[in-house]
Design a protein around this motif. Structure first.
Motif, mmCIF file in Angstrom:
data_model
loop_
_atom_site.group_PDB
_atom_site.id
_atom_site.type_symbol
_atom_site.label_atom_id
_atom_site.label_comp_id
_atom_site.label_asym_id
_atom_site.label_seq_id
_atom_site.Cartn_x
_atom_site.Cartn_y
_atom_site.Cartn_z
ATOM 1 N N ALA A 62 0.929 -1.252 -0.080
ATOM 2 C CA ALA A 62 0.157 -0.030 0.076
ATOM 3 C C ALA A 62 0.879 1.203 -0.118
ATOM 4 C CB ALA A 62 -0.986 0.141 1.034
ATOM 5 N N LEU B 3 -15.924 9.178 8.852
ATOM 6 C CA LEU B 3 -16.245 8.009 9.736
ATOM 7 C C LEU B 3 -15.106 7.716 10.784
ATOM 8 C CD1 LEU B 3 -17.798 4.951 9.688
ATOM 9 C CD2 LEU B 3 -15.897 4.269 8.135
ATOM 10 N N MET B 7 -16.174 7.689 14.799
ATOM 11 C CA MET B 7 -15.600 6.757 15.799
ATOM 12 C C MET B 7 -14.851 7.279 16.943
ATOM 13 S SD MET B 7 -14.874 3.396 13.213
ATOM 14 C CE MET B 7 -14.032 2.605 14.212
ATOM 15 N N VAL B 45 -8.011 1.005 20.516
ATOM 16 C CA VAL B 45 -8.700 1.073 19.288
ATOM 17 C C VAL B 45 -8.399 2.731 18.765
ATOM 18 C CG1 VAL B 45 -10.911 1.164 17.912
ATOM 19 C CG2 VAL B 45 -10.534 -0.285 19.851
ATOM 20 N N LEU B 48 -5.109 2.784 17.034
ATOM 21 C CA LEU B 48 -5.201 2.286 15.728
ATOM 22 C C LEU B 48 -5.914 3.234 14.658
ATOM 23 C CD1 LEU B 48 -4.658 -0.296 14.452
ATOM 24 C CD2 LEU B 48 -7.007 -0.753 14.364
ATOM 25 N N LEU B 49 -6.773 4.023 15.295
ATOM 26 C CA LEU B 49 -7.330 5.223 14.239
ATOM 27 C C LEU B 49 -6.185 6.213 14.148
ATOM 28 C CD1 LEU B 49 -11.071 5.855 15.674
ATOM 29 C CD2 LEU B 49 -10.211 4.906 13.447
ATOM 30 N N VAL D 6 -21.429 0.356 3.653
ATOM 31 C CA VAL D 6 -20.512 0.238 4.804
ATOM 32 C C VAL D 6 -20.737 1.291 5.786
ATOM 33 C CG1 VAL D 6 -18.050 0.615 5.139
ATOM 34 C CG2 VAL D 6 -18.867 -0.810 3.238
ATOM 35 N N ILE D 48 -12.305 -2.199 14.735
ATOM 36 C CA ILE D 48 -11.149 -2.324 14.312
ATOM 37 C C ILE D 48 -11.187 -2.726 12.697
ATOM 38 C CG2 ILE D 48 -8.801 -3.804 14.179
ATOM 39 C CD1 ILE D 48 -9.239 -3.940 16.930
ATOM 40 N N LEU D 49 -12.201 -3.616 12.253
ATOM 41 C CA LEU D 49 -12.515 -3.987 11.008
ATOM 42 C C LEU D 49 -12.748 -2.609 10.078
ATOM 43 C CD1 LEU D 49 -14.580 -7.029 10.808
ATOM 44 C CD2 LEU D 49 -12.055 -6.891 10.454
ATOM 45 N N PHE D 50 -13.378 -1.739 10.725
ATOM 46 C CA PHE D 50 -13.869 -0.589 9.943
ATOM 47 C C PHE D 50 -12.784 0.354 9.859
ATOM 48 C CE2 PHE D 50 -18.498 -1.386 11.165
ATOM 49 C CZ PHE D 50 -18.682 -1.684 9.630
ATOM 50 N N ALA D 51 -11.916 0.467 10.824
ATOM 51 C CA ALA D 51 -10.742 1.220 10.798
ATOM 52 C C ALA D 51 -9.790 0.680 9.863
ATOM 53 C CB ALA D 51 -9.917 1.278 12.055
ATOM 54 N N ALA D 52 -9.549 -0.803 9.417
ATOM 55 C CA ALA D 52 -8.970 -1.394 8.483
ATOM 56 C C ALA D 52 -9.412 -0.880 7.162
ATOM 57 C CB ALA D 52 -8.704 -2.751 8.599
ATOM 58 N N LEU D 53 -10.912 -0.858 6.851
ATOM 59 C CA LEU D 53 -11.255 -0.601 5.843
ATOM 60 C C LEU D 53 -11.171 0.894 5.244
ATOM 61 C CD1 LEU D 53 -14.725 -2.396 5.799
ATOM 62 C CD2 LEU D 53 -13.070 -2.847 4.282
ATOM 63 N N ALA D 54 -11.282 1.777 6.460
ATOM 64 C CA ALA D 54 -11.164 3.085 5.919
ATOM 65 C C ALA D 54 -9.797 3.629 5.759
ATOM 66 C CB ALA D 54 -11.710 3.996 7.423
ATOM 67 N N GLU D 56 -7.663 1.497 4.465
ATOM 68 C CA GLU D 56 -7.141 0.610 3.236
ATOM 69 C C GLU D 56 -5.924 -0.142 3.685
ATOM 70 O OE1 GLU D 56 -8.636 0.146 -0.133
ATOM 71 O OE2 GLU D 56 -10.357 1.207 0.704
ATOM 72 N N ARG D 57 -5.583 -0.483 4.877
ATOM 73 C CA ARG D 57 -4.310 -1.180 5.052
ATOM 74 C C ARG D 57 -4.593 -2.633 5.837
ATOM 75 N NH1 ARG D 57 0.152 2.160 5.635
ATOM 76 N NH2 ARG D 57 1.222 0.142 5.516
ATOM 77 N N GLY D 58 -4.240 -3.665 5.251
ATOM 78 C CA GLY D 58 -4.609 -4.887 5.656
ATOM 79 C C GLY D 58 -3.875 -5.399 6.996
ATOM 80 N N ALA E 10 -20.579 -5.770 1.400
ATOM 81 C CA ALA E 10 -21.357 -4.712 2.067
ATOM 82 C C ALA E 10 -22.680 -5.176 2.764
ATOM 83 C CB ALA E 10 -21.475 -3.572 1.434
ATOM 84 N N LEU E 13 -21.887 -7.172 5.791
ATOM 85 C CA LEU E 13 -21.168 -6.690 6.965
ATOM 86 C C LEU E 13 -22.417 -6.074 7.445
ATOM 87 C CD1 LEU E 13 -18.455 -5.610 7.779
ATOM 88 C CD2 LEU E 13 -18.616 -3.798 6.221
ATOM 89 N N HIS E 59 -12.517 -7.066 0.544
ATOM 90 C CA HIS E 59 -11.088 -7.137 0.282
ATOM 91 C C HIS E 59 -10.600 -8.795 0.099
ATOM 92 C CE1 HIS E 59 -9.863 -3.017 0.739
ATOM 93 N NE2 HIS E 59 -10.736 -2.899 1.277
ATOM 94 N N TRP E 62 -7.215 -10.189 2.067
ATOM 95 C CA TRP E 62 -7.091 -10.334 3.451
ATOM 96 C C TRP E 62 -7.720 -11.546 4.115
ATOM 97 C CZ3 TRP E 62 -9.374 -4.679 5.330
ATOM 98 C CH2 TRP E 62 -8.490 -3.867 4.658
#
Lengths: 119, 84, 233, 86, 112
Positions: A62, B3, B7, B45, B48-49, D6, D48-54, D56-58, E10, E13, E59, E62
């Motif tokens: 990325a 978003l 959060m 968390v 992480l944000l 989402v 955390i899943l949403f943070a990763a989606l926002a 875009e980092r796996g 989605a 989800l 994705h 992942w």
């Protein structure tokens, strides 16, 4: 914006933790308040390193190595906080060990009962 | 972007509430320790944000088990001395 | 009453200072010089994908040594403080409620999984988030799970001490090898840097972090063990 | 279309978080608070899943791995404390 | 096709988060500790698993880590809820009037 929110939260946690540590009389409660303040300090330090619209300082698919300067955030505060958290657990464990020893010898956790060092 | 800001606001409110619960003297000590643990888990968390996955991982690994156990262990010893 | 008033005054003053700090805070637009140097040079100098790991292990390796020393001192002091009251009086064993069957079986299932995951975390510290400190905490959590499922469990102090001392010694020796063979203390280029992004790359970073992880895990475990072996009141 | 869904899912997660937090604040007995603590950690995994989606980092998912593997320890510690197990 | 998979992911989800919401609602509304344990762990586990599948559709690269997260959740979540329910039983939370059958007490053979 996110950095401001996190920083405000961190400062609030520091204030709440200090209030709890100074106003309670039970030693265990004071230690709990210290851990809360510790979390707040870590939060402030990480928030200082955050920059809008950038991503974590880990290079992979990325974020290519060439464009890292314009894409990643400041990694130095993160390295600081990483070590600070681990040291914080050590300090908490040390305080708890002394608390246990104090309770074992004196039979009380109220700081008003320990008056030998008062003047 | 919005978003993560939303959060962050939610987490901020939750962390302040749990910190107040942790430091108020009226509740029982076990609840205080649990609330402090919750504040540290939510802080993970939040890290992480703030794009700091290393710090988040440290906080999650340490705040979940180790700190809580240390506190509850000493609390258990103290409680047993008081009531028995 | 006067004490509470002084406390409130102190907190209000601190709050005013903090509010001023937040008001005047302006986020940086560009990385500062140090961070920009790290961002630009880590990939080719160190070969680690995770810049935080590169800073902790190599650029600021001496600080990590100091930190591990502080942790060691903490564990040693805890052992010292708690062992003084530990006379050889054999009390009758307390009657504890036993752990449920599900917890015992689940511990047997989860323990290797957690240990394996800890090893994954500290060997992949240069590629993914994580590293020695996190991996050590995860390994200590496995010990904690064992302790929870059987509170009367006694660990071998000798094994923990040996692991801790050996990994600390290996950490320092690798650091000294860096002075002899490469640029300075804890330089990771004593091994070839390898292909960027693979497991066996970044020179000695995986090895150093594995030793740091073992040391941190042993230190946390020794804290847990010395707390749990205290006599009952 | 997918982005809207989402975002909607994130809003629903925030509402669930608020509900469980309410039980944590209110909960009359300690066991209620521990259930709410457990629920908050599980909801945090989705966060955390949403943070990763926002972002875009796996790689952010590693934190979720630690959460999934270790967050039950806190609950077990408190439960064993309640039944005086250590 | 890719767009279809995105929308499917989605939707999954969203379904998972709705299960989370229902779990939270059950945690707020249920009258009894054991019912709350039921709602707070079963529904949220199902919801998290569904949202993991949904993210795997969004994705696909992942998938491995998401699968691991799901497996760990399936290992650890029932364990913690069982230990918690047992502790609740031992501390005497079963004295509520809405409980009729109590197999654990029959098995232990002890009067509370």
């Amino acid at each position: 914006m996110l950095a401001t929110i996190a920083m405000t939260t961190g400062f609030l946690l520091i204030l709440i933790g200090l209030y709890g540590a100074l106003s309670n009389r039970n030693i265990l409660r004071m230690i709990v308040a210290f851990t809360v303040a510790n979390t707040g300090v870590n939060l402030v330090l990480v928030a200082v390193g955050y920059m809008n619209g950038r991503t974590a300082p880990i290079l992979n698919d990325a974020v290519a190595a060439g464009e890292a300067i314009s894409r990643i955030i400041d990694p130095v505060p993160q390295a600081l906080v990483l070590t600070a958290i681990v040291i914080g657990v050590g300090i908490t464990a040390l305080m708890l060990a002394y608390t246990y020893k104090l309770y074992q010898t004196r039979g009380s956790l109220d700081i008003a009962k320990h008056t030998e060092l008062k003047w | 972007m919005t978003l993560s800001i939303g959060m962050g606001l939610l987490l901020s409110v939750a962390m302040v509430v749990s910190a107040i619960m942790a430091t108020r003297g009226k509740r029982s000590l076990g609840i205080s320790i649990l609330a402090a643990g919750l504040a540290s888990l939510l802080a993970s968390v939040m890290f992480l944000l703030l794009a700091a996955p290393d710090v988040a991982m440290t906080e999650a690994a340490i705040g979940s088990g180790l700190t809580t156990f240390l506190f509850f262990f000493v609390l258990g010893r103290v409680r047993r001395g008081e009531h028995d | 009453m006067i004490k509470r008033f002084t406390l409130m005054l102190l907190l209000a003053g601190l709050g005013a200072i903090f509010a001023g700090l937040i008001q005047n805070y302006v986020a940086d637009e560009e990385l500062n010089l140090t961070a920009a140097y790290y961002a630009a040079h880590t990939a080719e100098d160190i070969g680690a994908a995770n810049i935080v790991t590169a800073i902790i292990v190599t650029y600021r390796g001496l600080d990590t040594l100091g930190e591990v020393t502080v942790l060691f001192l903490t564990a040693a002091i805890i052992g010292l403080v708690l062992s003084q009251g530990n006379r050889q009086q054999q009390q009758p064993q307390r009657k504890l409620p036993p752990a449920g069957e599900l917890l015992v079986t689940g511990t047997r299932l989860l323990l290797p999984l957690i240990l394996l995951f800890g090893a994954y975390v500290f060997t992949h510290g240069h590629l993914t988030p994580g590293g020695g400190f996190q991996g050590g905490a995860i390994i200590a959590s496995a010990m904690l799970l064992l302790l929870l499922s059987n509170p009367m469990k006694r660990f071998s102090h000798r094994l923990i001490t040996v692991v801790e001392s050996a990994s600390g010694l290996a950490f320092v020796i690798i650091g000294l090898l860096g002075i002899a063979w490469a640029g300075g203390f804890l330089d990771n280029r004593i091994l070839p840097i390898g292909t960027f992004g693979e497991l066996f790359s970044a020179g000695a970073i995986p090895i150093i972090y594995a030793f740091v992880g073992l040391k941190v895990g042993a230190e946390f475990s020794s804290m847990l063990v010395s707390l749990s072996e205290t006599e009952d009141l | 279309m997918a982005e809207v869904l989402v975002t909607l899912a994130a809003i629903v997660t925030c509402m669930a978080f608020l509900m469980v937090l309410w039980r944590f604040i209110k909960g009359p007995s300690p066991v209620d608070r521990i259930i709410a603590f457990d629920g908050l950690t599980i909801v945090s995994i989705t966060g955390i899943l949403f943070a990763a989606l926002a972002a875009e980092r796996g790689i952010y998912l590693d934190v979720a791995l630690v959460y999934a593997l270790l967050s039950f320890l806190g609950v077990i510690v408190v439960a064993r404390f309640l039944e005086r197990g250590f | 096709m890719a767009e279809f998979l995105d929308i499917l992911g989605a939707l999954l989800l969203l379904a998972g988060t709705i299960f989370l919401l229902l779990g939270g609602l059950g945690l707020v509304r249920m009258p009894d500790i054991y019912n709350r344990i039921q709602a707070g762990t079963k529904a949220t586990t199902l919801g998290t698993l569904l949202s993991l599948i949904g993210v795997a559709f969004l994705h696909p690269e992942w998938s491995l880590k998401l699968l691991l997260i799901g497996v760990f959740l399936l290992f650890t979540n029932p364990l913690s809820s069982q230990v918690l329910a047992r502790a609740a039983h031992r501390t005497g939370a079963h004295k509520s009037s809405s409980m009729i059958v109590d197999h654990l007490e029959d098995d232990l053979g002890e009067k509370p």
